[in-house]
Enzyme design. Structure first.
Site, short mmCIF file in Angstrom:
data_model
loop_
_atom_site.label_atom_id
_atom_site.label_comp_id
_atom_site.label_asym_id
_atom_site.label_seq_id
_atom_site.Cartn_x
_atom_site.Cartn_y
_atom_site.Cartn_z
N GLU A 161 49.38 32.33 61.89
CA GLU A 161 49.15 31.73 60.57
C GLU A 161 50.36 31.80 59.65
O GLU A 161 50.28 32.39 58.56
CB GLU A 161 47.93 32.38 59.91
N GLU A 340 41.35 31.78 67.12
CA GLU A 340 40.40 32.54 66.30
C GLU A 340 39.31 31.61 65.82
O GLU A 340 39.56 30.47 65.47
CB GLU A 340 41.06 33.14 65.03
C1 FCB Z 1 42.58 35.14 59.85
C2 FCB Z 1 43.54 36.22 60.29
C3 FCB Z 1 42.86 37.38 60.97
C4 FCB Z 1 41.56 37.76 60.30
C5 FCB Z 1 40.69 36.56 60.09
C6 FCB Z 1 39.35 36.84 59.46
O1 FCB Z 1 43.14 34.39 58.83
O2 FCB Z 1 44.49 35.70 61.20
O3 FCB Z 1 43.77 38.44 61.01
O4 FCB Z 1 41.80 38.45 59.14
O5 FCB Z 1 41.36 35.60 59.32
#
Ligand code: FCB
Length: 428
Positions: A161, A340
């Site tokens: 990110e 994610e």
């Molecule tokens: C993302 C992050 C991860 C975690 C999630 C909930 O933005 O990459 O580390 O905090 O959110």
């Protein structure tokens, strides 16, 4: 009408995602400093021992395989590996190597992030991202990381990110290093693209053909007032800058951000052209954008438009945006990995349904020809959630933060049924 595919092919990967600082414990870095300076929402919260994954890793690998995962995403903690500039800690490198070998032995393919938000404390003082030397410093660090991945068949994520790091750390000043300057943000962005390129080169030189990419936080955006042209322009320009500028730079070698009055850049980085083997997507939610007539001109909110209820962290539950996001990354012509996706669900009751609806969108995207190859759930365990500290619970396993005992939530069983049965069954 074609019925959407309800099954995942045998070579589709189900896995789980974590990051070093949020789970390992015992790390001294820029975030630990930030906490001591009282900069979290809860000024007394400390990550500290986190959930002690550094010591309990074998138990955690077992928990991952118990839900049918065959891939495990971790990050390497730069501050452990290079505690002082130019001094690499062999014991830390050995420690990671040992853990990765054990992970493999448990039947889990490592997905390794080199940089997940945190830095050694010297970094911002000596070579912050807006300075060109940062690229060389990251190259040296990546070279060491590459060496410890030898023979593991790992998939590599250089940066997690990057736009969140820049927005939070350089534009709003809400996370380390706490800078709030549009021009420096664009300099830092350029250097992060260059740092990805050199890190990928180091990894390739050492390990041969390795799938290397980034994880990008991608939000679905909508205008707060559907009829308002300024809100709509924000959605277009903001969506382009936040979701796509980085991916696009790694695809075309052209870095373009056009947010008038906030941040703009237009640089060509030819060596960044075609510099990722996959597109990493972190998808959570949708945000509504509203133009306000004073800097930073953008108001950002999560709205419960469908009456599903916001998630416990206050984000909209918007699986529809996941499909849109996946359609949007098809343009890069690369395989897609969901690096994610997850929900802060403190009671543990909503997560199976969240998984069901979001995995349904992954199948819908695949049916439309988006080459999604893997899905890593955030997260295996409840963990330390950055500015929010210990409130949120994203884990498939509930962690008692006093005893550190891990306990399955109802989503464990659901995840296992889908990951092993390959069918998108309904939650019980
Ligand atoms: C993302 C992050 C991860 C975690 C999630 C909930 O933005 O990459 O580390 O905090 O959110």
């Amino acid at each position: 009408m074609r019925t959407p595919e309800r099954t995942f092919p045998a070579d589709f990967t189900f896995g789980v995602a974590t990051s070093a600082y949020q789970v390992e414990g015992g790390i001294e870095n820029d975030w630990a400093e930030w906490e001591r300076a009282g900069r979290l929402k809860e000024p007394h919260a400390r990550c500290g021992r986190a959930v002690d994954h550094w010591n309990r890793y074998e138990e955690d690998y077992r928990l991952a395989t118990a839900v049918g995962a065959t891939a495990f995403r971790i990050s390497l903690e730069w501050a452990r590996i290079e505690p002082e500039r130019g001094r690499f800690d062999e014991a830390a490198l050995e420690g990671y190597r040992e853990r990765l070998l054990k992970m493999k032995a448990h039947g889990l393919t490592p997905v390794v992030t080199l940089h997940h938000f945190t830095h050694p404390t010297w970094f911002h003082r000596e070579t912050p991202w807006h300075q060109p030397e940062s690229v060389e410093v990251f190259r040296r660090y990546s070279r060491r990381c590459a060496a410890l991945l030898e023979g593991l068949d790992a998939r590599v994520i250089t940066f997690n990110e990057p736009m969140v790091l820049l927005l939070g750390g350089y534009l709003q000043g809400a996370i380390p290093p706490g800078i709030a300057d549009g021009a420096l943000t664009m300099k830092a962005l350029e250097n992060l693209v260059r740092a990805h390129v050199v890190a990928r080169r180091e990894v390739g030189e050492r390990l041969g053909r390795v799938e290397t990419g980034i994880s990008q936080n991608m939000l679905a955006f909508a205008p707060d007032r559907w009829w308002n042209p300024l809100d709509r322009a924000l959605v277009r320009l903001g969506g382009q800058a936040y979701n796509h500028a980085f991916h696009e730079a790694l695809s075309t070698g052209k870095l373009r951000v056009n947010m008038p009055g906030v941040a703009t850049t237009r640089v060509d980085i030819p060596e960044a052209r075609d510099s990722a083997e996959f597109v990493g997507v972190n998808y959570y939610s949708r945000a509504h954008l509203r133009f306000v007539p004073r800097p930073p001109f953008i108001e950002f909110k999560y709205r419960d438009t469908q009456g599903r209820g916001l998630t416990d962290i206050g984000w909209e539950d918007w699986p529809e945006g996941f499909l849109q996001t996946l359609r949007d990354v098809k343009r890069y012509g690369k395989p897609v990995w969901i690096t994610e996706n997850g929900i802060d669900d403190r009671s543990g009751t909503r997560r199976p349904q969240y998984l069901h609806t979001h995995l349904g969108q992954v199948l819908a995207a695949r049916a439309e020809g988006v080459d999604v190859q893997g899905y890593l759930y955030w997260s295996l365990l409840d963990n330390f959630e950055w500015l929010e500290g210990w409130g949120p619970r994203f884990g498939l396993y509930h962690v008692d933060f006093d005893t550190l005992e891990r306990r399955p939530t109802p989503a464990c069983d659901y995840f296992r049924r889908v990951a092993t049965g390959r069918k998108l069954v309904a939650p019980l």
